[in-house]
Scaffold this motif. Structure first.
Motif, short mmCIF file in Angstrom:
data_model
loop_
_atom_site.label_atom_id
_atom_site.label_comp_id
_atom_site.label_asym_id
_atom_site.label_seq_id
_atom_site.Cartn_x
_atom_site.Cartn_y
_atom_site.Cartn_z
N SER A 1 1.61 7.02 -6.68
CA SER A 1 0.66 7.76 -6.87
C SER A 1 0.96 9.32 -6.75
CB SER A 1 -0.70 7.40 -6.18
OG SER A 1 -1.67 8.54 -6.58
N ALA B 1 -6.09 11.47 0.67
CA ALA B 1 -7.44 11.08 0.59
C ALA B 1 -7.89 10.18 0.03
CB ALA B 1 -8.28 12.37 0.21
N LYS B 2 -7.13 9.63 -1.34
CA LYS B 2 -7.60 8.72 -2.06
C LYS B 2 -7.15 7.42 -1.22
CE LYS B 2 -6.23 10.64 -6.43
NZ LYS B 2 -5.41 10.90 -7.76
N PHE B 3 -6.02 7.16 -0.65
CA PHE B 3 -5.80 5.99 0.20
C PHE B 3 -6.45 5.99 1.54
CE2 PHE B 3 -2.81 6.27 -3.56
CZ PHE B 3 -2.59 4.70 -3.60
N LYS B 4 -7.13 6.87 1.97
CA LYS B 4 -7.85 6.66 3.17
C LYS B 4 -8.72 5.44 3.13
CE LYS B 4 -9.90 9.31 7.06
NZ LYS B 4 -10.46 10.50 7.31
N PHE C 1 0.87 4.08 -3.06
CA PHE C 1 0.82 5.58 -2.45
C PHE C 1 1.75 6.54 -2.87
CE2 PHE C 1 1.98 8.98 0.52
CZ PHE C 1 0.96 9.63 0.61
N ASP D 1 0.78 -1.14 0.00
CA ASP D 1 0.01 -0.09 0.06
C ASP D 1 0.83 1.43 0.00
OD1 ASP D 1 -2.62 1.27 -0.05
OD2 ASP D 1 -2.25 1.60 2.23
N THR E 1 -0.24 16.32 -2.20
CA THR E 1 -0.15 15.27 -0.86
C THR E 1 -1.53 15.00 -0.23
OG1 THR E 1 2.12 15.82 -0.33
CG2 THR E 1 0.89 14.97 1.22
N GLU F 1 1.42 12.12 -9.40
CA GLU F 1 0.40 13.45 -9.45
C GLU F 1 1.42 14.76 -9.17
OE1 GLU F 1 -2.82 13.71 -9.62
OE2 GLU F 1 -3.08 11.70 -10.08
N ASP G 1 -4.44 15.67 -1.50
CA ASP G 1 -5.57 14.87 -2.37
C ASP G 1 -5.07 13.18 -2.35
OD1 ASP G 1 -6.93 17.08 -2.97
OD2 ASP G 1 -5.79 17.61 -4.59
N THR G 2 -3.87 13.03 -2.61
CA THR G 2 -3.25 11.62 -2.76
C THR G 2 -3.62 10.98 -1.35
OG1 THR G 2 -1.36 12.37 -4.16
CG2 THR G 2 -1.33 10.36 -3.26
#
Length: 78
Positions: A43, A74-77, A40, A36, A69, A47, A71-72
């Motif tokens: 990504s 937030a995607k992995f939360k 992360f 993971d 950072t 970005e 936004d990225t």
């Protein structure tokens, strides 16, 4: 690094994760966490490269990484 040497103590990582989450953890939780993390970082760099190109910068800078950072993350939360 010589073959057969471990990068980190797997049991220690599992104990830390278990202590922070107050849940039972699976046998290969450390591998899942590492994968993971790699996704992360991949990504985040992708970005940041897009952001720096849109901003007219020549390469990825700390500023472009800071901008993407949140936004990225937030995607992995989960």
């Amino acid at each position: 690094m010589a073959p057969g040497q471990k990068l980190y103590p797997r049991a220690t990582v599992k104990k830390i994760v278990k202590a922070h989450s107050n849940c039972n953890v699976s046998k290969n939780v450390d591998v899942t966490i590492f994968l993971d993390y790699v996704l992360f970082m991949q990504s985040l760099v992708k970005e940041a490269a897009i952001e720096s190109k849109n901003g007219g910068e020549r390469g990825v800078t700390a500023r472009s990484v800071r901008k993407v950072t949140a936004d990225t993350l937030a995607k992995f939360k989960g």
